[in-house]
Write an enzyme that holds these catalytic residues in place. Structure first.
Site, PDB file in Angstrom:
ATOM      1  N   PRO A 276       0.831  -1.337   0.046  1.00 29.95           N
ATOM      2  CA  PRO A 276      -0.065  -0.097   0.139  1.00 29.95           C
ATOM      3  C   PRO A 276       0.838   1.383  -0.034  1.00 29.95           C
ATOM      4  CG  PRO A 276       0.013  -1.055   2.142  1.00 29.95           C
ATOM      5  CD  PRO A 276       0.680  -1.919   1.430  1.00 29.95           C
ATOM      6  N   ARG A 278      -0.902   4.779  -1.175  1.00 35.19           N
ATOM      7  CA  ARG A 278      -1.753   6.064  -0.661  1.00 35.19           C
ATOM      8  C   ARG A 278      -2.745   5.943   0.404  1.00 35.19           C
ATOM      9  NH1 ARG A 278      -4.081   8.804  -5.264  1.00 35.19           N
ATOM     10  NH2 ARG A 278      -3.648   6.921  -6.489  1.00 35.19           N
ATOM     11  N   ARG A 314      -1.906  16.570  -8.897  1.00 38.39           N
ATOM     12  CA  ARG A 314      -2.879  15.653  -9.431  1.00 38.39           C
ATOM     13  C   ARG A 314      -4.260  16.260  -9.844  1.00 38.39           C
ATOM     14  NH1 ARG A 314      -5.133  13.092  -5.633  1.00 38.39           N
ATOM     15  NH2 ARG A 314      -5.668  11.350  -6.889  1.00 38.39           N
ATOM     16  N   TYR A 318      -4.713  14.213 -13.264  1.00 39.39           N
ATOM     17  CA  TYR A 318      -5.737  13.277 -13.064  1.00 39.39           C
ATOM     18  C   TYR A 318      -7.127  13.929 -12.853  1.00 39.39           C
ATOM     19  CZ  TYR A 318      -1.746  10.458 -11.546  1.00 39.39           C
ATOM     20  OH  TYR A 318      -0.634   9.787 -11.518  1.00 39.39           O
ATOM     21  N   CYS A 346       2.076  29.852 -15.498  1.00 30.86           N
ATOM     22  CA  CYS A 346       1.349  30.101 -16.915  1.00 30.86           C
ATOM     23  C   CYS A 346       0.915  29.189 -17.649  1.00 30.86           C
ATOM     24  CB  CYS A 346       2.584  31.038 -17.541  1.00 30.86           C
ATOM     25  SG  CYS A 346       3.390  32.095 -16.424  1.00 30.86           S
ATOM     26  N   GLU A 347      -0.348  28.489 -17.038  1.00 30.15           N
ATOM     27  CA  GLU A 347      -1.020  27.593 -18.005  1.00 30.15           C
ATOM     28  C   GLU A 347      -2.212  27.441 -17.371  1.00 30.15           C
ATOM     29  OE1 GLU A 347      -0.140  23.415 -18.468  1.00 30.15           O
ATOM     30  OE2 GLU A 347       1.900  24.228 -18.151  1.00 30.15           O
ATOM     31  N   TYR A 375       1.376  10.932  -3.537  1.00 26.59           N
ATOM     32  CA  TYR A 375       1.648  11.632  -4.912  1.00 26.59           C
ATOM     33  C   TYR A 375       1.652  13.134  -4.849  1.00 26.59           C
ATOM     34  CZ  TYR A 375       0.695   6.407  -5.358  1.00 26.59           C
ATOM     35  OH  TYR A 375       0.986   5.265  -5.339  1.00 26.59           O
TER      36      TYR A 375
HETATM   37  C1  LIG Z   1       1.855   2.286  -7.328  1.00 23.80           C
HETATM   38  C2  LIG Z   1       2.295   0.944  -7.032  1.00 23.80           C
HETATM   39  C3  LIG Z   1       1.691   0.525  -5.547  1.00 23.80           C
HETATM   40  C4  LIG Z   1       1.204   1.556  -4.648  1.00 23.80           C
HETATM   41  O1  LIG Z   1      -0.056   1.914  -5.018  1.00 23.80           O
HETATM   42  P1  LIG Z   1      -0.957   2.646  -4.119  1.00 23.80           P
HETATM   43  O2  LIG Z   1      -2.295   2.953  -4.962  1.00 23.80           O
HETATM   44  O3  LIG Z   1      -0.519   3.816  -3.677  1.00 23.80           O
HETATM   45  O4  LIG Z   1      -1.456   1.653  -2.950  1.00 23.80           O
HETATM   46  C5  LIG Z   1       2.025  -0.547  -5.226  1.00 23.80           C
HETATM   47  N1  LIG Z   1       2.567  -1.687  -6.059  1.00 23.80           N
HETATM   48  C6  LIG Z   1       3.044  -1.098  -7.111  1.00 23.80           C
HETATM   49  C7  LIG Z   1       3.744  -2.228  -8.232  1.00 23.80           C
HETATM   50  C8  LIG Z   1       2.976   0.022  -7.833  1.00 23.80           C
HETATM   51  O5  LIG Z   1       3.069   0.433  -9.017  1.00 23.80           O
END
Ligand SMILES: *Cc1c(COP(=O)(O)O)cnc(C)c1O
Length: 421
Positions: A276, A278, A314, A318, A346-347, A375
């Site tokens: 994990p 995020r 972000r 996204y 500037c965008e 992120y």
């Molecule tokens: C980005 C990534 C994660 C982490 O993803 P989260 O959404 O931040 O939990 C774990 N393993 C791999 C291989 C990734 O590319």
């Protein structure tokens, strides 16, 4: 849950007022909470107990060494995707046997660095990579432990840029070809095949894609064992989502995720790894910024902040939503008004939010972007020669700057002018 709450009318990180930090170090800055990082890490280990497991924090979501050390001290492993991240994990004191190396394009040099420094396993994503790793390991006289990342072809139902588990994505090997690829891996002299790896995407807000993927991994475990492979470790990736808007999303909790893991792969006798990012780092951080100007446009008011897309990309990249709150708590009953919240870059892409209801704000006021720990800082740049945003870590009633804002002299000193000029 996090530890960013109003106290006596001011938003605090644990016991420290964000306005106090702003006064000392200036804005914008990222601020992380030790208690929140700790709590989120512990939710995962508790959810997986009593299965033998290792929670490997995905460093790419938040990679400051002080944060890594905070988690490492709790026993966390690390998931790295580059030699640079590997060096960060080591600098934080994490032993090599707790570091997993993921990523679709590891270079031979990166493999060498990790093999030299010690590694728990490489998550290998293709046959050419597997062959290269075997060669590198053999040339060093060592054996590289590997899991092979399989692509289970499930729809993670997340943003297209962060979905990784469909057959059209660049990640892993098709699960249908696993037997063939594992057979070749077993023949290669420099490799020890220890397990299976899967990671289907990021910011998943439902459990069903995980369930589909993990059931396929369970099947594959039986099949590969029958074919003679000693599958003893399953790396189930990361990707569990977090609520970005307080009121309308309710992603699954780590406890439910843990229960799902136990139900799908818990009886295989494998050691479980998860990665994990995020969910540990996201709500552990805020971005604090000051209002430079309030500009009254036609039919809309612009809140021009001193933070910009280079500090938090972000929303621009996204279309992501971050809750924005005033650091000084608005009086009860204060009417909100819509603002377009923008940075100075500037965008037009430098827009954090459109028509966002906020309490009335004025020049000099502080705002905080919530859920900015993941992120955020790691994707920051110096676009427009805006100094890389600093980071602060809070623990209880004290805080430390864990990455200082560079001076303009430091920034300019990185350019070198050739002698012919
Ligand atoms: C980005 C990534 C994660 C982490 O993803 P989260 O959404 O931040 O939990 C774990 N393993 C791999 C291989 C990734 O590319």
């Amino acid at each position: 849950m996090d530890h960013f709450l109003y106290r006596s009318g001011t938003l605090h990180a644990e016991d420290v007022a964000l306005s106090d930090i702003a006064q000392v170090i200036g804005t914008p800055f990222y601020c992380y909470s030790t208690a929140t990082l700790t709590r989120h890490y512990q939710l995962f280990t508790e959810a997986l107990s009593p299965l033998p497991h290792l929670v490997c924090f995905a460093i790419k979501s938040l990679s400051n060494v002080a944060v890594l050390k905070t988690l490492g001290n709790l026993g966390a492993g690390m998931d790295v995707v580059s030699a640079g991240e590997y060096m960060r994990a080591k600098a934080a004191g994490v032993p090599g046997d707790k570091i997993v190396f993921s990523g679709v394009g590891k270079t031979r040099e990166e493999m060498r660095i990790a093999l030299e420094g010690g590694i728990r396993q490489f998550n290998v994503e293709s046959e050419p990579e597997m062959r290269a790793l075997s060669e590198v390991a053999s040339s060093m006289g060592v054996i590289a432990p590997i899991a092979i990342r399989v692509n289970p072809d499930v729809d993670a139902r997340t943003h297209e840029k962060i979905a990784t588990g469909k057959s059209e994505n660049k990640f892993g090997i098709p699960i249908a070809r696993a037997s063939e690829v594992y057979a070749e891996a077993a023949r290669l002299p420099g490799l020890d095949v220890v397990g299976i790896d899967v990671h289907i995407g990021s910011q998943l807000t439902e459990l069903s894609p995980f369930e589909q993927a993990y059931l396929k991994v369970a099947d594959l475990t039986h099949r590969l064992r029958a074919e003679g492979h000693d599958i003893r470790r399953l790396d189930l990736g990361g990707g569990l989502g977090i609520p970005y808007a307080r009121n309308n999303e309710a992603p699954p909790l780590p406890t439910d995720y843990g229960a799902l893991i136990k139900r799908t792969v818990g009886d295989l006798g494998c050691e479980i790894e998860i990665e994990p990012g995020r969910l540990i780092s996201g709500n552990s951080g805020v971005l604090v910024s000051r209002v430079i100007y309030v500009k009254n446009g036609e039919g809309r008011d612009f809140l021009i902040l001193d933070a910009a897309m280079n500090d938090l990309v972000r929303p621009s990249m996204y279309g992501a939503h971050h809750d924005i709150v005033a650091v000084e708590e608005p009086a009860a009953g204060t009417e909100q008004q819509p603002y377009d919240v923008v940075g100075p870059v500037c965008e037009t892409g430098d827009t954090f939010a459109k028509a966002r209801p906020l309490p009335p704000l004025a020049e000099g006021d502080l705002v905080a972007f919530r859920s900015a720990g993941a992120y955020g800082s790691v994707m920051a740049s110096e676009y427009n020669t805006r100094p890389l945003i600093p980071e602060v870590l809070v623990k209880g009633d004290h805080y430390a700057v864990i990455r200082a804002r560079p001076t303009f002299e430091e920034i300019l000193a990185r350019d070198t002018v050739p002698e012919w000029l």
